[in-house]
Design a protein around this motif. Sequence first.
Motif, PDB file in Angstrom:
ATOM      1  N   ILE A  77      38.420  49.063  32.726  1.00 50.83           N
ATOM      2  CA  ILE A  77      37.738  49.750  33.828  1.00 50.83           C
ATOM      3  C   ILE A  77      36.632  50.654  33.300  1.00 50.83           C
ATOM      4  N   ALA A  99      40.296  49.581  41.840  1.00 49.30           N
ATOM      5  CA  ALA A  99      39.527  49.125  40.674  1.00 49.30           C
ATOM      6  C   ALA A  99      38.908  47.757  40.955  1.00 49.30           C
ATOM      7  N   VAL A 101      38.489  44.849  39.534  1.00 48.63           N
ATOM      8  CA  VAL A 101      38.891  43.905  38.492  1.00 48.63           C
ATOM      9  C   VAL A 101      39.453  42.655  39.153  1.00 48.63           C
ATOM     10  N   ARG A 219      36.084  42.712  34.717  1.00 49.51           N
ATOM     11  CA  ARG A 219      35.520  43.463  35.834  1.00 49.51           C
ATOM     12  C   ARG A 219      34.728  42.517  36.729  1.00 49.51           C
TER      13      ARG A 219
END
Length: 332
Positions: A77, A99, A101, A219
């Motif tokens: 991250i 996040a 991802v 990511r």
Amino acid sequence: MKRRVMPIGYLFLIVTLLVGTAAQGQEMRKLKAAYTSISGNMTPLWAAREGGIFKKYGLDVELLSMPSGQEGMNALIAGELEFLQIAGSTTTAAAVGGAEVVALATTIERLVTSLVVGPAIQKPEDLKGKSIGISRFGTSIDTAARLAIKHYGLEPMKDVAIAQIGAVNSLLASLRSNRIQAAILSYPTVTQARREGFRELLDIASLNMPYASTGITLRRALLQRDPNLAATYVRAMVEAIALLKKDKAFALEVMRKYLRTQDQEILEETYDVSVIKYLKKYPLPTPEAFQSVLDELVQENPKAKGQDPRKFYDDSIVRELVKSGFIDSLYR
């Protein structure tokens, strides 16, 4: 005269070969990739480096070892690395928490771990009031502990304590000292623990629950910005999987180096379980495997309830590698 049209699968294979050939004469792309445990599940990443496969595709990959999935996810991250070999559960938990991802592949779709117990536990009921050691909360090891406890009709944290210990090799040391009375271990630590007289109470993979256990995460921003890089990385990884399955001697040498053991029994059992039995030839993420992750996660984070499991993975790269025949070509 009718012109013959080359099938898309062959075109994809030709492009792949050209990419590999061109990579030999161009500047290497420097990357960082991390693995989150010293276990057989991480072998494809090690093999891609040791077998020269990353270099074949123009990638100069520095491998980093993280003590747990949480540390690995934090590094991803933060942009400290590009790719992460990690549990789908940790990826999903991070994504539910906000996040950006996403998982690209699932290389292992079972929780290849075991509940190993000390002499204080002779039967499942003896777990009550005892402690099970894990690496970190929120990891697949944590999930495995909770599944095992519930499998025996007990409640995690209420009936059986769950203790964060750290790296997987620290769990065995804590068992020896009786700091914990049970632990969730992966291979090769399961083999070592059994040899020392500890008992495998439950093979969690034998429950046959689809579960996004280990895979490739990155990511979303990188995937959107450089989809060709993501595709190249995944191609290298599926080629590494094929090499491991076809060349046992090579696989054992890779494991010998990264697992830091010369013990042939440990290496052989880890290979049989982590490569032959559970490593997926076609590492496609599946909604069933990610739904299992969400079902477990909802107990810790209500935001996971009702989420579409397909939100947490992008299977387009692996699907194309399957459809084009690229993966099958690696086994001829």
